[in-house]
Design an enzyme around this catalytic site. Sequence first.
Site: not given
Length: 514
Positions: A177, A314
């Site tokens: 992954n 963020d």
Amino acid sequence: MKYRDLRDFLAQLERQGELKRITAPVSTRLEMTEIADRVLRAGGPALLFENARHNDAPADMPVLANLFGTPRRVAWGMGADDVGALRETGELLASLREPEAPKGLRDALAKVSMLKAALWDMSPKTVRSAACQEIVWEGADVELSRLPIQTCWPGDVAPLLAWGLVITRGPNARRQNLGIYRQQPLGPNKLIMRWLSHRGGALDFRDHAQAHPGKPFPITVALGADPATILGAVTPVPDTLSEYQFAGLLRGSRTEVVKALGSDLSVPASAEIVLEGHLLPADDPRAVAAVVPEGANPPPATGYEMALEGPYGDHTGYYNEQDWFPVFTVDRITMRRNPIYHSTYTGKPPDEPAVLGVALNEVFVPLLRRQLPEIVDFYLPPEGCSYRLAVVSIRKQYAGHAKRVMFGLWSVLRQFMYTKFIVVVDEDIDPRDWTEVVWAMTTRMDPVRDTVLVENAPIDYLDFASPVSGLGGKMGLDATNKWPGETSREWGTPIHMDEAVKRRVDAMWDTLGL
């Protein structure tokens, strides 16, 4: 065009006037963010800071920023000529996720050929030696502060490694992954790995901890891979397909990988920098005990080294709350000669993740149509933090249809489980045009009848507006024309000018002096 590695892509960008080399000294602390943010908002080029300053001294390597700062550069990185061509990429992914029954022999052969290309021809190619391992730092030489990691915002707790391609494999998985998770440096050889529980890396780690409790979990982090591999990691690739295979499909050639020096994980052979290491059990001598600030919740009992991450500015435009995440201990750092450090920042939209969202929006449309064929178009406005608000146009066929689409969107792809607001409009409304969307909302909606509220649904833990971390409400807005059963009133007919009149006015327009 297709690109062998990051440097090949940068050379093409420079030929197109899409890369600017900055030779003036620029600090990795705040200055780089401010410059990159101004350039991105102006639709400007990728930036290569060749005279970066880090910790008040010249950095050992240049810093690349705003690589995917426009949708066109995202499309180029995925091997497409323009953003519109990414619909074809979405069609490919839709076919790989849920192949349709062939319509005949020729169609069957075409589908077999496509699956063969995806699952076999484009499986990664392992090489014995690679540019990413030309230089090796081990032992006392491992010092993360030697990398020019950006400090993006004044309130950030520390610098932030933001474009690392995290490579993991679960105990029962054949495929690796690839995911992009931000990482906070804790010291010379430790990073906090901030991944959300539903992401691939976190799921691999969970499965490892259950199958092999008390055993270190190997991880590698690649910085500066080729654009197809980077973008493959942020695309909704089917679980049966490796991001390396998908990158090969985008590139038109197999992804070259090399075995990591300290584990069985494979890393992009052309990456600029690779970090190798493990998540350590809490009782490992190399693990550091968690420090719990006064008033803070203790870390979850995972049995592994944990640390309190954040706060950081963020993609929401706010500083996020602190939370506990596993700690990545770096055993070695390998790199190319004269490496390039690939970096970015996140902040109030638009930022680079928001631009990626605009481009990948084109990939999502065919994926959604495979599940909900009534969808005409779908849009995630960047100012909605790329996933928190969606506008979808449909070919409405019955009363209640809009509500079915709302719940379908919340369920079809993991990417939309955190979408808070969904606005459904008819096919005559362009979901990308706010003037049309607002017109539809104010003329086709009753706030009570046409609003769907859902309580206690999964929400991004960064969403401080929710009453509980990770759990909150959702709202669906049905801005479609109402059918019998949805209203008992005569419905309005939109105004349209006669087409013959429009043609006559077109013919006389140049004589009007307007």
